[in-house]
Scaffold this motif. Structure first.
Motif: not given
Length: 454
Positions: A349-363
Motif C-alpha cells: 500500500d505504501q509503495a503504491w501511494q508513493l508512485c500512484r500519481d506518477f504520470t506516463a510521461v514521468e514513468r
C-alpha cells in the motif's frame, strides 16, 4: 532465457483457457515464494576472453564437471545446454552466460543459501579449469563478434530475427547479464497492484543495481548500459506497458498484449520450428503458417510468454526484470527489495501511494534517464535518489513485518544493507567502477576481472 516446456499440455480450444492459465496460478499469501535468477560471464584467466562451447576449456566441459554435484544434463540437438537438480536449473544464455534459475523458496535466507552453494560449486569447477566468473550488467571488454554463440536452436531463430526489429538485440543476447526475482500473486487485483508498483518503481531498481558502465574497454556514458540496450532491442516485446495503469487492467488485458507480440517459434518433438514474426492469434485460429491446421497447446502459450521482455513480465508468477547482474551479496538484495515491497500488504500500500500519481510521461522519462544518470536522475524538483531512499525504507518495514528469521533470529532486513548504503550515498555500483577506472586502474577495465570476480 527459459527452456521450452517439457510437456505438450492441453490443446487450446477456448480463449477462456488463457485466462485460467493465470487464474489457476493465484496463491494465498501462505504459499507465496521467491525465485531468484542470476547470470554471470565465464572467462579465461590468462586471456580474459570468453569460453567457447566446445573444448577442454569450454562451457560444455564446465557443465559436465558440475554433474559431480548431482546436476542432471538437459540436451538439445545432442548437446548439453542446461542442468537440472530438483526445481533448480543451470541454463545457458546465448553468449555463454551461465544462469542459475533458483527454486521457489520461502525466505531470502534460503535464497542466499542457495546462491552460496551454487557459487561454491561453480568456483570449484572454475578453479580446475583456470577460468573465472563475474557478475556485471554488460560485458566490459569483449566485442560482439568475439562472443561465442551457444548451440541452442532457439537462439538461431532469435539471432536471425533480432536485427529486423532493433539495433541492439544481438548485444542483449550475447553481452548482457541480469539478476531478477519472480514473485507470486494472490488474485487478479493483487497482480494488477504489484504490476503497477513494479513498473513504476523498476527505474529505482535499475539505478540501485546499475553495474554496466563499460563497453569494449571504455566508459559507455551509462551506469546501466544493459538497461539502455532494452530500449533498442524489440519495441513489440519490451518497455514500460503504459496500459497497465489504465482502468480495466487484468488478466484479459495482458492476454491481448501477449497475443499481439509476434512469435519466435513453435517447439515440437525436440525441435524448434521457426515462426518468427507470425501471430499467436492465427495459431489460435489454426492458421499459423508454420503449423497450418494445428491449434496451440498451453505449453505453446507458456513458451510464447517467455519471449515477452517488458520491465515486468507476467506468467504463472511475476518477474521483476530491471536490475544488472552483480556480486553475489547483491544477488540476495534484489529478492529482499521486492519481497519487502510486495509480500507485506502495508508495504505494498505504501509503495503504491508513493508512485500512484506518477504520470506516463514521468514513468517513461525515469525509464530512459535512470540508465544514464542513476540515482541522480532529476524527478519533481529532486532526484531519483529521494524516491530510492523511500523505496528502501518501505521495503525494510515490509521485511520487518514479514519476520522471517534465520537460525540466529535475524530477519531479512540485513539483505537490504547494501541498497540502503547506495540509496543514502546516491553512488551507484557503476560509479564506483568508473572511479577505479579513472583512478587506480589507469584507464583499463582488465582489473575488474580480478577485483570483482566471484
Amino acid at each position: 532465457m527459459s527452456a521450452p516446456s517439457q510437456s505438450g499440455g492441453a490443446t487450446i480450444t477456448d480463449r477462456r483457457q488463457l485466462i485460467e492459465y493465470f487464474e489457476n496460478a493465484c496463491k494465498p499469501p501462505s504459499r507465496w515464494r521467491l525465485g531468484t535468477e542470476h547470470e554471470k560471464f565465464v572467462f579465461e584467466h590468462d586471456t580474459l576472453r570468453p569460453l567457447p562451447y566446445e573444448g577442454e576449456r569450454g562451457i560444455q566441459a564446465f557443465l559436465d564437471k558440475l554433474t559431480r554435484f548431482g546436476w542432471q544434463p538437459m540436451m538439445e540437438s545432442g548437446k548439453v545446454v542446461a542442468l537440472e537438480l530438483g526445481r533448480c536449473h543451470i541454463t545457458l544464455e546465448p553468449g555463454g552466460q551461465l544462469e542459475l534459475a533458483g527454486a521457489p523458496l520461502e525466505t531470502i535466507h534460503e535464497t542466499c543459501d542457495e546462491i552460496h552453494v551454487h557459487l561454491k560449486q561453480v568456483k570449484e569447477v572454475a578453479a580446475e579449469m583456470d577460468v573465472g566468473l563475474i557478475g556485471l550488467g554488460f560485458q566490459p571488454k569483449w566485442r560482439r563478434d568475439e562472443s561465442p554463440w551457444m548451440p541452442k536452436p532457439r537462439y538461431d531463430i532469435m539471432k536471425a530475427y533480432m536485427p529486423k526489429v532493433g539495433n541492439l538485440g544481438l548485444d542483449m543476447m550475447l553481452r548482457t547479464s541480469t539478476v531478477q526475482v519472480n514473485i507470486d500473486y494472490g488474485s487478479e487485483a493483487d497482480m494488477v497492484k504489484k504490476f503497477r508498483v513494479g513498473l513504476a518503481l523498476q527505474p529505482v531498481a535499475t539505478a540501485l543495481f546499475a553495474n554496466s558502465p563499460f563497453t569494449e574497454g571504455k566508459p559507455n556514458g551509462f551506469v546501466s548500459y544493459r538497461s539502455q540496450i532494452w530500449t533498442d532491442t524489440d519495441p513489440d516485446r519490451s518497455g514500460m506497458l503504459d496500459w497497465v495503469f489504465d482502468d480495466g487492467m487484468g488478466f484479459e488485458r495482458y492476454i491481448e498484449y501477449a497475443l499481439d507480440v509476434p512469435m519466435y517459434f513453435v517447439y515440437r518433438d525436440g525441435q524448434y520450428i521457426d515462426a518468427s514474426g507470425q501471430s499467436f492469434r492465427d495459431f489460435l485460429a489454426g492458421k499459423l503458417p508454420a503449423r497450418p491446421g494445428e491449434l496451440p497447446t498451453l505449453s505453446d502459450w507458456d513458451d510464447h510468454l517467455t519471449t515477452l521482455f517488458p520491465e515486468v513480465r507476467l506468467k504463472r508468477f511475476m518477474e521483476m526484470r530491471g536490475a544488472d547482474g552483480g556480486p553475489w551479496r547483491r544477488l540476495c538484495a534484489l529478492p529482499a527489495l521486492w519481497a519487502g515491497l510486495c509480500y507485506d500488504s502495508e508495504a505494498l500500500d505504501q509503495a503504491w501511494q508513493l508512485c500512484r500519481d506518477f504520470t506516463a510521461v514521468e514513468r517513461n522519462a525515469l525509464r530512459l534517464e535512470a540508465p544514464v544518470h542513476g540515482l541522480a536522475t532529476p524527478f519533481r524538483g529532486g532526484t531519483l535518489q529521494d524516491i530510492a531512499r523511500e523505496v528502501v525504507r518501505i521495503a525494510r518495514g515490509g521485511l520487518e513485518r514479514r519476520a522471517r528469521l534465520d537460525s540466529q533470529d535475524r530477519d531479512e532486513r540485513m539483505f537490504l544493507d547494501q541498497l540502503t548504503e547506495i540509496a543514502e550515498t546516491g553512488i551507484t555500483p557503476a560509479e564506483h567502477l568508473l572511479e577505479r577506472y579513472h583512478g587506480p586502474w589507469g584507464g583499463s577495465v582488465d582489473p575488474v576481472f580480478s577485483e570483482f570476480a566471484y
